[in-house]
Design an enzyme around this catalytic site. Structure first.
Site, short mmCIF file in Angstrom:
data_model
loop_
_atom_site.label_atom_id
_atom_site.label_comp_id
_atom_site.label_asym_id
_atom_site.label_seq_id
_atom_site.Cartn_x
_atom_site.Cartn_y
_atom_site.Cartn_z
N ILE A 30 0.82 -1.22 0.00
CA ILE A 30 0.00 0.00 0.00
C ILE A 30 0.86 1.27 0.00
CG2 ILE A 30 -0.26 0.37 2.50
CD1 ILE A 30 -3.31 0.57 1.98
N HIS A 79 6.06 -12.07 5.47
CA HIS A 79 5.94 -11.55 4.10
C HIS A 79 7.31 -11.28 3.50
CE1 HIS A 79 5.77 -8.21 6.97
NE2 HIS A 79 6.38 -7.47 6.06
N HIS A 96 9.05 -8.86 0.56
CA HIS A 96 8.88 -7.69 -0.32
C HIS A 96 9.59 -7.98 -1.64
CE1 HIS A 96 7.89 -4.73 3.01
NE2 HIS A 96 8.50 -5.66 3.71
P1 AMP Z 1 7.35 -4.73 7.21
O1 AMP Z 1 7.95 -3.47 7.74
O2 AMP Z 1 8.38 -5.62 6.57
O3 AMP Z 1 6.51 -5.44 8.24
O4 AMP Z 1 6.41 -4.29 6.00
C1 AMP Z 1 5.04 -4.16 6.12
C2 AMP Z 1 4.55 -3.60 4.81
O5 AMP Z 1 3.16 -3.77 4.75
C3 AMP Z 1 4.85 -2.12 4.62
O6 AMP Z 1 5.67 -1.93 3.47
C4 AMP Z 1 3.46 -1.49 4.45
O7 AMP Z 1 3.43 -0.46 3.52
C5 AMP Z 1 2.63 -2.69 4.02
N1 AMP Z 1 1.21 -2.60 4.32
C6 AMP Z 1 0.63 -2.26 5.50
N2 AMP Z 1 -0.72 -2.31 5.40
C7 AMP Z 1 -0.99 -2.73 4.13
C8 AMP Z 1 -2.20 -2.99 3.42
N3 AMP Z 1 -3.40 -2.83 3.98
N4 AMP Z 1 -2.10 -3.39 2.13
C9 AMP Z 1 -0.89 -3.55 1.55
N5 AMP Z 1 0.29 -3.33 2.17
C10 AMP Z 1 0.24 -2.92 3.45
#
Ligand code: AMP
Length: 137
Positions: free
Chosen positions: A31, A99, A101
């Site tokens: 997002i 997850h 990236h």
């Molecule tokens: P991390 O810091 O590795 O936990 O990354 C979490 C990621 O999730 C971040 O890059 C956020 O931008 C992404 N994120 C959070 N909420 C959402 C959402 N609703 N849809 C898509 N991505 C999200």
């Protein structure tokens, strides 16, 4: 189990730009992308991170990363992708649902990583020895 945004996306309670889905894994756009096309790949089951996921599920997640990464690269005209995964709050993991990236990379895209530390040969020897000592498989 913590009810995270990704768990809500899996259950289709909140929307996401899903680009790939199978029985075990899901890929959708981040997002808040680092670069356009920044994609996240998750297991559908809500494992927190590398420290609790089982081997079979992780293999499925990695397989989805392997299949989706070149498609993300080509769709964005990128030259390559940065694949990153944070495990643990202190390591930068904000969403406690495992997850990966996939971040498309372009020349001079402004994404800079990562700092290097100075450490001695003795420190390298000591930490390598500690890691070797912990391995029991
Ligand atoms: P991390 O810091 O590795 O936990 O990354 C979490 C990621 O999730 C971040 O890059 C956020 O931008 C992404 N994120 C959070 N909420 C959402 C959402 N609703 N849809 C898509 N991505 C999200």
């Amino acid at each position: 189990m913590e009810d995270t945004v990704f768990w809500k996306i899996v259950r289709k309670e909140i929307p996401a730009q899903v680009v790939y889905e199978d029985d075990e894994t899901l890929a959708f756009l981040d997002i808040a992308p680092v670069t356009l096309g920044h994609t996240l790949v998750i297991p559908k089951k809500p494992f927190v991170n590398i420290f609790d996921i089982d081997q079979e599920t992780l293999a499925r997640v990695i397989e989805t990363v392997r299949k989706v990464a070149p498609i993300v690269r080509d769709a964005t005209g990128a030259l390559g992708v940065h694949i990153n995964s944070n495990h643990g709050e202190e390591a930068g993991q904000v969403v406690p649902h495992l997850h990966f990236h996939i971040i498309p990379r372009h020349v001079r895209d402004g994404f800079e990583f990562w700092p290097k530390i100075d450490c001695s040969e003795e420190e390298m020897d000591a930490v390598a020895e500690k890691i070797r000592a912990g391995i029991s498989f």
